[in-house]
Each structure stands twice: as structure tokens, then as C-alpha cells.
Design a protein around this motif. Structure first.
Motif, PDB file in Angstrom:
ATOM      1  N   ILE A  62       0.869  -1.179   0.000  1.00 15.28           N
ATOM      2  CA  ILE A  62       0.000   0.000   0.000  1.00 15.28           C
ATOM      3  C   ILE A  62       0.904   1.226   0.000  1.00 15.28           C
ATOM      4  N   GLN A  63       0.552   2.201  -0.805  1.00 11.69           N
ATOM      5  CA  GLN A  63       1.247   3.487  -0.814  1.00 11.69           C
ATOM      6  C   GLN A  63       0.196   4.577  -0.630  1.00 11.69           C
ATOM      7  N   SER A  72      -3.392  12.403  -0.709  1.00 13.23           N
ATOM      8  CA  SER A  72      -4.498  11.477  -0.423  1.00 13.23           C
ATOM      9  C   SER A  72      -4.690  10.425  -1.505  1.00 13.23           C
ATOM     10  N   ASN A  73      -3.919  10.467  -2.576  1.00 13.58           N
ATOM     11  CA  ASN A  73      -3.954   9.365  -3.534  1.00 13.58           C
ATOM     12  C   ASN A  73      -3.377   8.140  -2.835  1.00 13.58           C
ATOM     13  N   ALA A  74      -3.923   6.973  -3.151  1.00 17.39           N
ATOM     14  CA  ALA A  74      -3.462   5.740  -2.519  1.00 17.39           C
ATOM     15  C   ALA A  74      -3.439   4.620  -3.551  1.00 17.39           C
ATOM     16  N   HIS A  98      -3.202  -8.055  -8.351  1.00 20.20           N
ATOM     17  CA  HIS A  98      -3.103  -6.762  -9.055  1.00 20.20           C
ATOM     18  C   HIS A  98      -1.640  -6.320  -8.981  1.00 20.20           C
ATOM     19  N   ILE A  99      -0.847  -6.823  -9.899  1.00 21.83           N
ATOM     20  CA  ILE A  99       0.607  -6.652  -9.829  1.00 21.83           C
ATOM     21  C   ILE A  99       1.079  -5.304 -10.365  1.00 21.83           C
ATOM     22  N   GLU A 100       0.419  -4.788 -11.396  1.00 22.85           N
ATOM     23  CA  GLU A 100       0.955  -3.617 -12.069  1.00 22.85           C
ATOM     24  C   GLU A 100      -0.159  -2.796 -12.714  1.00 22.85           C
ATOM     25  N   ASP A 101       0.060  -1.480 -12.802  1.00 19.20           N
ATOM     26  CA  ASP A 101      -0.839  -0.591 -13.536  1.00 19.20           C
ATOM     27  C   ASP A 101      -0.059   0.656 -13.932  1.00 19.20           C
ATOM     28  N   PHE A 146      -8.710   3.601  -2.574  1.00 19.92           N
ATOM     29  CA  PHE A 146      -7.566   3.487  -3.458  1.00 19.92           C
ATOM     30  C   PHE A 146      -7.825   4.131  -4.818  1.00 19.92           C
ATOM     31  N   THR A 147      -6.797   4.774  -5.339  1.00 18.44           N
ATOM     32  CA  THR A 147      -6.845   5.446  -6.632  1.00 18.44           C
ATOM     33  C   THR A 147      -6.837   4.431  -7.771  1.00 18.44           C
ATOM     34  N   ASN A 148      -6.149   3.318  -7.596  1.00 20.13           N
ATOM     35  CA  ASN A 148      -5.902   2.402  -8.707  1.00 20.13           C
ATOM     36  C   ASN A 148      -6.741   1.133  -8.706  1.00 20.13           C
ATOM     37  N   VAL A 149      -7.497   0.851  -7.670  1.00 13.44           N
ATOM     38  CA  VAL A 149      -8.362  -0.337  -7.643  1.00 13.44           C
ATOM     39  C   VAL A 149      -9.682   0.044  -6.977  1.00 13.44           C
ATOM     40  N   ALA A 150     -10.760  -0.558  -7.465  1.00 16.89           N
ATOM     41  CA  ALA A 150     -12.083  -0.275  -6.901  1.00 16.89           C
ATOM     42  C   ALA A 150     -12.236  -0.892  -5.522  1.00 16.89           C
TER      43      ALA A 150
END
Length: 96
Positions: free
Chosen positions: A38-39, A44-46, A53-56, A89-93
Motif C-alpha cells: 500500500i502506498q 491522499s492518492n493511494a 493486481h501486480i501492475e498498472d 484506493f486510486t488504482n483499484v475499486a
């Protein structure tokens, strides 16, 4: 499993540099590899990465064995799960 927290006091240095500094959370498997990360950025983006979910476009699940650099703090599984449960999270629902 082991769990660690680390504050990265630098920005990304890429197109998302304006997100600022970040807090990193790692779940480390028995084999020494990161199974979830987790980043959370100052903006506030995460970001969430796992073996599912390895990469995006934002990044990637860390590769190779996890190596301590001496600045990490070991945390509990419940602390790690609490971060997941309380973060949008910004990158996953949703997380797996």
C-alpha cells in the motif's frame, strides 16, 4: 506473514511527483517476497498492489525479496488490514 510501515520523505520524481511524500505498508510472505503493498501519498492518492493486481499505470508490486533498510517499523496484521479497510484506493475499486 510480517508487516512493515515506512515513510518515504521524497516525492516520486515522475508524472505523479505532485502527489508528494508517501507512507508505505508491506505484507511479507514466508518466502520473503512482498505479497501486498500500500502506498498512501500526501495528496491522499493511494495505491494497492497484490499478487492479483501486480501492475498498472501508477506502479508495480515490489519485485525481489524484501530487504530491511533499518527505517521500517514492524506493525501488526490488524494494523495493516485497518489501513486497507479505511483507505479509498486510486488504482483499484476494491482490494482482494
Amino acid at each position: 506473514m510480517k508487516y512493515f510501515y515506512y515513510h518515504w520523505n521524497k516525492s516520486r520524481g515522475d508524472q505523479f511527483d505532485h502527489w508528494g511524500t508517501s507512507d508505505w505498508y508491506f505484507e511479507i510472505g514466508q518466502d520473503g517476497y512482498v505479497s501486498r503493498s500500500i502506498q498512501i501519498y500526501a495528496s491522499s492518492n493511494a495505491l494497492f498492489y497484490s499478487e492479483q493486481h501486480i501492475e498498472d499505470v501508477y506502479g508495480v508490486l515490489p519485485e525481489g525479496k524484501f530487504e530491511l533498510i533499518g527505517e521500517e517499523k514492524e506493525i501488526s496484521k490488524s494494523e495493516f488490514e485497518c489501513v486497507i479497510d479505511s483507505t479509498k484506493f486510486t488504482n483499484v475499486a476494491s482490494t482482494i
